[in-house]
Write a protein that holds these residues in place. Sequence first.
Motif, PDB file in Angstrom:
ATOM      1  N   THR A 152     119.863 -10.996 -38.086  1.00 22.89           N
ATOM      2  CA  THR A 152     121.217 -10.835 -38.622  1.00 22.89           C
ATOM      3  C   THR A 152     121.294  -9.604 -39.523  1.00 22.89           C
ATOM      4  O   THR A 152     120.471  -9.435 -40.426  1.00 22.89           O
ATOM      5  N   ALA A 153     122.304  -8.757 -39.232  1.00 27.99           N
ATOM      6  CA  ALA A 153     122.519  -7.584 -40.087  1.00 27.99           C
ATOM      7  C   ALA A 153     123.883  -7.697 -40.747  1.00 27.99           C
ATOM      8  O   ALA A 153     124.798  -8.329 -40.216  1.00 27.99           O
ATOM      9  N   GLU A 154     124.015  -7.034 -41.891  1.00 29.88           N
ATOM     10  CA  GLU A 154     125.258  -7.143 -42.651  1.00 29.88           C
ATOM     11  C   GLU A 154     125.669  -5.744 -43.123  1.00 29.88           C
ATOM     12  O   GLU A 154     124.820  -4.942 -43.489  1.00 29.88           O
ATOM     13  N   ALA A 155     126.976  -5.467 -43.112  1.00 22.79           N
ATOM     14  CA  ALA A 155     127.478  -4.191 -43.655  1.00 22.79           C
ATOM     15  C   ALA A 155     128.599  -4.503 -44.634  1.00 22.79           C
ATOM     16  O   ALA A 155     129.345  -5.462 -44.448  1.00 22.79           O
ATOM     17  N   ILE A 156     128.728  -3.671 -45.634  1.00 18.78           N
ATOM     18  CA  ILE A 156     129.758  -3.907 -46.656  1.00 18.78           C
ATOM     19  C   ILE A 156     130.929  -2.957 -46.431  1.00 18.78           C
ATOM     20  O   ILE A 156     130.736  -1.763 -46.211  1.00 18.78           O
ATOM     21  N   LYS A 157     132.124  -3.515 -46.511  1.00 18.12           N
ATOM     22  CA  LYS A 157     133.341  -2.700 -46.352  1.00 18.12           C
ATOM     23  C   LYS A 157     134.032  -2.627 -47.716  1.00 18.12           C
ATOM     24  O   LYS A 157     134.352  -3.662 -48.297  1.00 18.12           O
ATOM     25  N   ILE A 158     134.229  -1.419 -48.182  1.00 23.42           N
ATOM     26  CA  ILE A 158     134.867  -1.241 -49.497  1.00 23.42           C
ATOM     27  C   ILE A 158     136.222  -0.568 -49.315  1.00 23.42           C
ATOM     28  O   ILE A 158     136.314   0.488 -48.676  1.00 23.42           O
ATOM     29  N   ILE A 159     137.253  -1.172 -49.879  1.00 23.71           N
ATOM     30  CA  ILE A 159     138.573  -0.529 -49.935  1.00 23.71           C
ATOM     31  C   ILE A 159     139.038  -0.661 -51.380  1.00 23.71           C
ATOM     32  O   ILE A 159     138.993  -1.760 -51.940  1.00 23.71           O
ATOM     33  N   SER A 160     139.443   0.442 -51.989  1.00 31.17           N
ATOM     34  CA  SER A 160     139.918   0.328 -53.376  1.00 31.17           C
ATOM     35  C   SER A 160     141.375   0.770 -53.476  1.00 31.17           C
ATOM     36  O   SER A 160     141.858   1.567 -52.661  1.00 31.17           O
ATOM     37  N   GLU A 161     142.017   0.237 -54.505  1.00 35.92           N
ATOM     38  CA  GLU A 161     143.409   0.607 -54.768  1.00 35.92           C
ATOM     39  C   GLU A 161     143.487   2.104 -55.095  1.00 35.92           C
ATOM     40  O   GLU A 161     144.314   2.829 -54.581  1.00 35.92           O
ATOM     41  N   ARG A 162     142.528   2.558 -55.919  1.00 39.30           N
ATOM     42  CA  ARG A 162     142.515   3.954 -56.350  1.00 39.30           C
ATOM     43  C   ARG A 162     142.338   4.900 -55.148  1.00 39.30           C
ATOM     44  O   ARG A 162     143.054   5.890 -54.995  1.00 39.30           O
ATOM     45  N   GLY A 163     141.365   4.556 -54.290  1.00 38.92           N
ATOM     46  CA  GLY A 163     141.096   5.398 -53.115  1.00 38.92           C
ATOM     47  C   GLY A 163     142.284   5.423 -52.161  1.00 38.92           C
ATOM     48  O   GLY A 163     142.619   6.461 -51.586  1.00 38.92           O
ATOM     49  N   THR A 164     142.934   4.279 -52.011  1.00 37.45           N
ATOM     50  CA  THR A 164     144.070   4.202 -51.086  1.00 37.45           C
ATOM     51  C   THR A 164     145.284   4.943 -51.659  1.00 37.45           C
ATOM     52  O   THR A 164     145.989   5.651 -50.935  1.00 37.45           O
ATOM     53  N   ARG A 193     142.070  -9.723 -44.592  1.00 36.15           N
ATOM     54  CA  ARG A 193     143.222  -9.875 -45.472  1.00 36.15           C
ATOM     55  C   ARG A 193     143.021  -9.198 -46.818  1.00 36.15           C
ATOM     56  O   ARG A 193     143.968  -8.679 -47.409  1.00 36.15           O
ATOM     57  N   MET A 194     141.798  -9.216 -47.313  1.00 38.82           N
ATOM     58  CA  MET A 194     141.589  -8.608 -48.633  1.00 38.82           C
ATOM     59  C   MET A 194     141.452  -7.087 -48.531  1.00 38.82           C
ATOM     60  O   MET A 194     142.179  -6.354 -49.193  1.00 38.82           O
ATOM     61  N   THR A 195     140.501  -6.616 -47.707  1.00 41.21           N
ATOM     62  CA  THR A 195     140.251  -5.164 -47.657  1.00 41.21           C
ATOM     63  C   THR A 195     141.436  -4.428 -47.014  1.00 41.21           C
ATOM     64  O   THR A 195     142.098  -3.621 -47.664  1.00 41.21           O
ATOM     65  N   ASP A 196     141.714  -4.719 -45.756  1.00 40.57           N
ATOM     66  CA  ASP A 196     142.827  -4.030 -45.101  1.00 40.57           C
ATOM     67  C   ASP A 196     144.158  -4.451 -45.711  1.00 40.57           C
ATOM     68  O   ASP A 196     145.115  -3.661 -45.750  1.00 40.57           O
ATOM     69  N   GLY A 197     144.196  -5.686 -46.221  1.00 40.08           N
ATOM     70  CA  GLY A 197     145.404  -6.153 -46.915  1.00 40.08           C
ATOM     71  C   GLY A 197     145.692  -5.265 -48.123  1.00 40.08           C
ATOM     72  O   GLY A 197     146.830  -4.841 -48.353  1.00 40.08           O
ATOM     73  N   LEU A 198     144.646  -4.932 -48.873  1.00 43.58           N
ATOM     74  CA  LEU A 198     144.819  -4.069 -50.051  1.00 43.58           C
ATOM     75  C   LEU A 198     145.228  -2.652 -49.626  1.00 43.58           C
ATOM     76  O   LEU A 198     146.087  -2.022 -50.258  1.00 43.58           O
TER      77      LEU A 198
END
Length: 351
Positions: A152-164, A193-198
Amino acid sequence: MRRVTFIAGDGIGPEVMAAARAIVEASGAAVEFDEVVAGQRAEREHGTPLPRAVFDSIEANRIALKGPTQTPFGGDYRITIERRDPQAGSAKRTYPSISIALRRELGLFVSVRPIRNYPGIPSRCEKVDLIIFRENSEDLYVGIERMVDEGTAEAIKIISERGTERVTRFALDYMQRLGRRRLTIGHKANVMRMTDGLFLKTAQSVAKARSEILVDQRVVDALCMDLVMRPEEYDCLLLPNLYGDIVSDLAAGLVGGLGVAPGANFGADYATFEAVHGTAPDIAGKDEANPMAAILSGVMMLRYIEESAPADRIERALGEVLKEKRAVTPDLGGSAGTRAMTAAIIEKLKA
Ligand code: ATP
């Protein structure tokens, strides 16, 4: 004379970038190139794909014309950059690819990719005139991955309000300067919902203040289908990093392929101009690569430094060569090599 950092890159990079350079020089633009080596040649010669000289040159000139650089595929290849940070002292950072390292170290938070039809180029669709704004610093490209267990591999997706907020503001300002009217936000907020939602919520709220630009949104899978079926209905697209990468290639495919899609990366302090395509190892060294995307990236660079007369001249000369179809590369239906197509454009420039 405006000094511009020049990076030939890997694969077809040296061929298409030699074309872009020769054409910018033949256009009479007040530009002087400062060549530095990055990519696999730098790895061989200096033990790192991004030697210090690359950053020194871009920091001095603030602008670079860059060819594609090759990052070895698979495995656990990482690029370590050690640079002196004025605030934090000496810092080491690692990245999954050369392009990502360069974009992040230079704070280039957005890629801009104009995709349109060119007279004389056979394509699947007509009346395509898109600008894609791809967020460049976040999303799954932050490069944080790990094996959770052996299977099992895992990747982290980061979306920030500032960056967007930052990328949305940039897109709106850019559109305003060009008089473009409609921005479509691509996302998958129905699942993430959280990352792309933001991303969606933040982009919409920044755009609300600009009544002159119509803003709408599409789930990215539906957007892809729509782009294939009716691309002429879209104007500008704003996308997070990964969808931006994929949709850019899809859109290039609508107008004749990767050989015709230029691009630029912008940040607060620096700008680099580079084609959407990569190193295309299948055709490297064969004098077959289409130099158009690299040349048009050079045109974007000239417009950015307000050398608009040479930029116009290059576009006109390229347009004539495309219409005549005599000296175009195989991807455009011709049989000319990269060098012959370049020579034909220079001939028109001098005529
Ligand atoms: P990389 O790993 O550097 O992204 P890649 O080969 O996976 O390289 P691209 O270089 O973006 O991806 O190109 C995919 C294919 O599109 C190439 O193999 C090539 O056949 C075609 N292509 C890309 N750029 C050009 C070009 N300038 N002229 C002609 N064909 C091109």
